[in-house]
Design a protein around this motif. Structure first.
Motif, mmCIF file in Angstrom:
data_model
loop_
_atom_site.group_PDB
_atom_site.id
_atom_site.type_symbol
_atom_site.label_atom_id
_atom_site.label_comp_id
_atom_site.label_asym_id
_atom_site.label_seq_id
_atom_site.Cartn_x
_atom_site.Cartn_y
_atom_site.Cartn_z
ATOM 1 N N ASP A 1 10.842 -14.994 1.720
ATOM 2 C CA ASP A 1 9.722 -14.227 1.171
ATOM 3 C C ASP A 1 8.580 -15.139 0.769
ATOM 4 O O ASP A 1 8.781 -16.295 0.435
ATOM 5 C CB ASP A 1 10.173 -13.451 -0.078
ATOM 6 C CG ASP A 1 11.265 -12.462 0.205
ATOM 7 O OD1 ASP A 1 11.024 -11.528 0.981
ATOM 8 O OD2 ASP A 1 12.365 -12.628 -0.349
ATOM 9 N N TRP A 2 7.377 -14.568 0.771
ATOM 10 C CA TRP A 2 6.232 -15.207 0.137
ATOM 11 C C TRP A 2 6.334 -14.842 -1.339
ATOM 12 O O TRP A 2 6.600 -13.684 -1.681
ATOM 13 C CB TRP A 2 4.918 -14.680 0.705
ATOM 14 C CG TRP A 2 4.748 -14.895 2.171
ATOM 15 C CD1 TRP A 2 4.750 -13.944 3.147
ATOM 16 C CD2 TRP A 2 4.547 -16.141 2.844
ATOM 17 N NE1 TRP A 2 4.572 -14.522 4.381
ATOM 18 C CE2 TRP A 2 4.448 -15.875 4.219
ATOM 19 C CE3 TRP A 2 4.461 -17.471 2.414
ATOM 20 C CZ2 TRP A 2 4.242 -16.871 5.165
ATOM 21 C CZ3 TRP A 2 4.261 -18.461 3.358
ATOM 22 C CH2 TRP A 2 4.149 -18.155 4.716
ATOM 23 N N LYS B 1 -5.593 -4.769 2.573
ATOM 24 C CA LYS B 1 -4.931 -5.037 3.849
ATOM 25 C C LYS B 1 -5.840 -4.738 5.040
ATOM 26 O O LYS B 1 -5.944 -5.535 5.961
ATOM 27 C CB LYS B 1 -3.633 -4.223 3.926
ATOM 28 C CG LYS B 1 -2.850 -4.429 5.187
ATOM 29 C CD LYS B 1 -1.478 -3.775 5.117
ATOM 30 C CE LYS B 1 -1.563 -2.283 5.247
ATOM 31 N NZ LYS B 1 -0.216 -1.676 5.458
ATOM 32 N N TYR C 1 0.614 -13.778 8.081
ATOM 33 C CA TYR C 1 1.275 -12.699 8.812
ATOM 34 C C TYR C 1 0.672 -12.564 10.200
ATOM 35 O O TYR C 1 -0.534 -12.781 10.373
ATOM 36 C CB TYR C 1 1.083 -11.346 8.106
ATOM 37 C CG TYR C 1 1.963 -11.134 6.919
ATOM 38 C CD1 TYR C 1 3.322 -10.890 7.068
ATOM 39 C CD2 TYR C 1 1.442 -11.159 5.635
ATOM 40 C CE1 TYR C 1 4.136 -10.688 5.967
ATOM 41 C CE2 TYR C 1 2.247 -10.952 4.529
ATOM 42 C CZ TYR C 1 3.592 -10.715 4.707
ATOM 43 O OH TYR C 1 4.399 -10.517 3.624
ATOM 44 N N LYS C 2 1.483 -12.170 11.165
ATOM 45 C CA LYS C 2 0.926 -11.691 12.419
ATOM 46 C C LYS C 2 0.221 -10.378 12.059
ATOM 47 O O LYS C 2 0.709 -9.617 11.223
ATOM 48 C CB LYS C 2 2.022 -11.426 13.456
ATOM 49 C CG LYS C 2 2.687 -12.684 13.968
ATOM 50 C CD LYS C 2 3.610 -12.420 15.128
ATOM 51 C CE LYS C 2 4.768 -11.548 14.705
ATOM 52 N NZ LYS C 2 5.768 -11.323 15.749
ATOM 53 N N ASP D 1 2.370 -7.368 12.100
ATOM 54 C CA ASP D 1 3.291 -7.239 10.963
ATOM 55 C C ASP D 1 2.563 -6.792 9.706
ATOM 56 O O ASP D 1 3.064 -5.967 8.946
ATOM 57 C CB ASP D 1 4.013 -8.559 10.697
ATOM 58 C CG ASP D 1 5.049 -8.889 11.755
ATOM 59 O OD1 ASP D 1 5.384 -7.995 12.565
ATOM 60 O OD2 ASP D 1 5.525 -10.032 11.767
ATOM 61 N N LEU D 2 1.374 -7.345 9.473
ATOM 62 C CA LEU D 2 0.609 -6.972 8.283
ATOM 63 C C LEU D 2 0.298 -5.481 8.288
ATOM 64 O O LEU D 2 0.324 -4.832 7.247
ATOM 65 C CB LEU D 2 -0.672 -7.800 8.181
ATOM 66 C CG LEU D 2 -1.524 -7.568 6.938
ATOM 67 C CD1 LEU D 2 -0.730 -7.820 5.658
ATOM 68 C CD2 LEU D 2 -2.771 -8.446 6.983
ATOM 69 N N LEU E 1 3.192 -3.690 6.696
ATOM 70 C CA LEU E 1 3.581 -4.018 5.328
ATOM 71 C C LEU E 1 3.224 -2.872 4.377
ATOM 72 O O LEU E 1 2.083 -2.415 4.345
ATOM 73 C CB LEU E 1 2.893 -5.311 4.874
ATOM 74 C CG LEU E 1 3.267 -5.809 3.484
ATOM 75 C CD1 LEU E 1 4.733 -6.258 3.451
ATOM 76 C CD2 LEU E 1 2.345 -6.958 3.081
ATOM 77 N N LYS F 1 8.537 -12.204 4.597
ATOM 78 C CA LYS F 1 7.862 -12.966 5.654
ATOM 79 C C LYS F 1 8.030 -12.263 6.998
ATOM 80 O O LYS F 1 7.147 -12.364 7.850
ATOM 81 C CB LYS F 1 8.432 -14.389 5.733
ATOM 82 C CG LYS F 1 8.017 -15.251 4.558
ATOM 83 C CD LYS F 1 8.518 -16.664 4.714
ATOM 84 C CE LYS F 1 8.075 -17.505 3.538
ATOM 85 N NZ LYS F 1 8.569 -18.889 3.648
ATOM 86 N N THR F 2 9.132 -11.581 7.163
ATOM 87 C CA THR F 2 9.386 -10.816 8.379
ATOM 88 C C THR F 2 9.297 -9.329 8.018
ATOM 89 O O THR F 2 10.072 -8.841 7.193
ATOM 90 C CB THR F 2 10.781 -11.133 8.955
ATOM 91 O OG1 THR F 2 10.857 -12.540 9.173
ATOM 92 C CG2 THR F 2 11.017 -10.394 10.250
ATOM 93 N N VAL F 3 8.357 -8.649 8.622
ATOM 94 C CA VAL F 3 8.128 -7.230 8.319
ATOM 95 C C VAL F 3 8.688 -6.383 9.446
ATOM 96 O O VAL F 3 8.278 -6.524 10.597
ATOM 97 C CB VAL F 3 6.613 -6.962 8.139
ATOM 98 C CG1 VAL F 3 6.361 -5.498 7.860
ATOM 99 C CG2 VAL F 3 6.031 -7.835 7.043
#
Length: 124
Positions: free
Chosen positions: A22-23, A37, A94-95, A98-99, A102, A118-120
């Motif tokens: 995670d961030w 976002k 983030y790619k 992916d963002l 989120l 970190k991986t969504v």
């Protein structure tokens, strides 16, 4: 001795907590990222780099020019296993795909920190 050292080095590289996945940011920073976002996505970049301390500023170069961020101090930017002494990440990456996915229910948050995955998981 050589085997023991190899084992120790391999073991040391294993994340000691879930935070490695995670961030780690403050709750206010997490809320700011979610609120802004769409503005981050409007950069049209495939990879979105967010200097989380300057949120809601979406232009990292503008942040550098107004003194909010020190872009000349790249070695001082800490993420993941190399977080600053504060325990928080300075940059979140983030790619764009992916963002877009989120959401607030993916973020684990308490009074002091927020864990952004970190991986969504996305259902495209």
């Amino acid at each position: 001795m050589k085997r023991t050292l190899s084992f120790i080095l391999a073991f040391a590289s294993v994340p000691s907590s879930l935070e490695a996945q995670d961030w780690v940011v403050t709750p206010d920073q997490a809320r700011c990222l979610l609120k802004n976002k769409q503005a981050y996505l409007e950069s049209a970049a495939d990879v979105v780099v967010i200097t989380i301390g300057t949120c809601p500023e979406t232009d990292i170069f503008a942040s550098a020019m107004d003194g909010k961020a020190n872009m000349g101090a790249a070695p001082d930017i800490h993420t993941g296993e190399d977080r600053s002494a504060s325990g928080y990440d300075d940059v979140v990456v983030y790619k764009a795909s992916d963002l877009k996915c989120l959401t607030s229910n993916m973020i684990r948050m308490d009074d002091e920190k927020a864990l952004l995955p970190k991986t969504v998981p996305c259902k495209n």
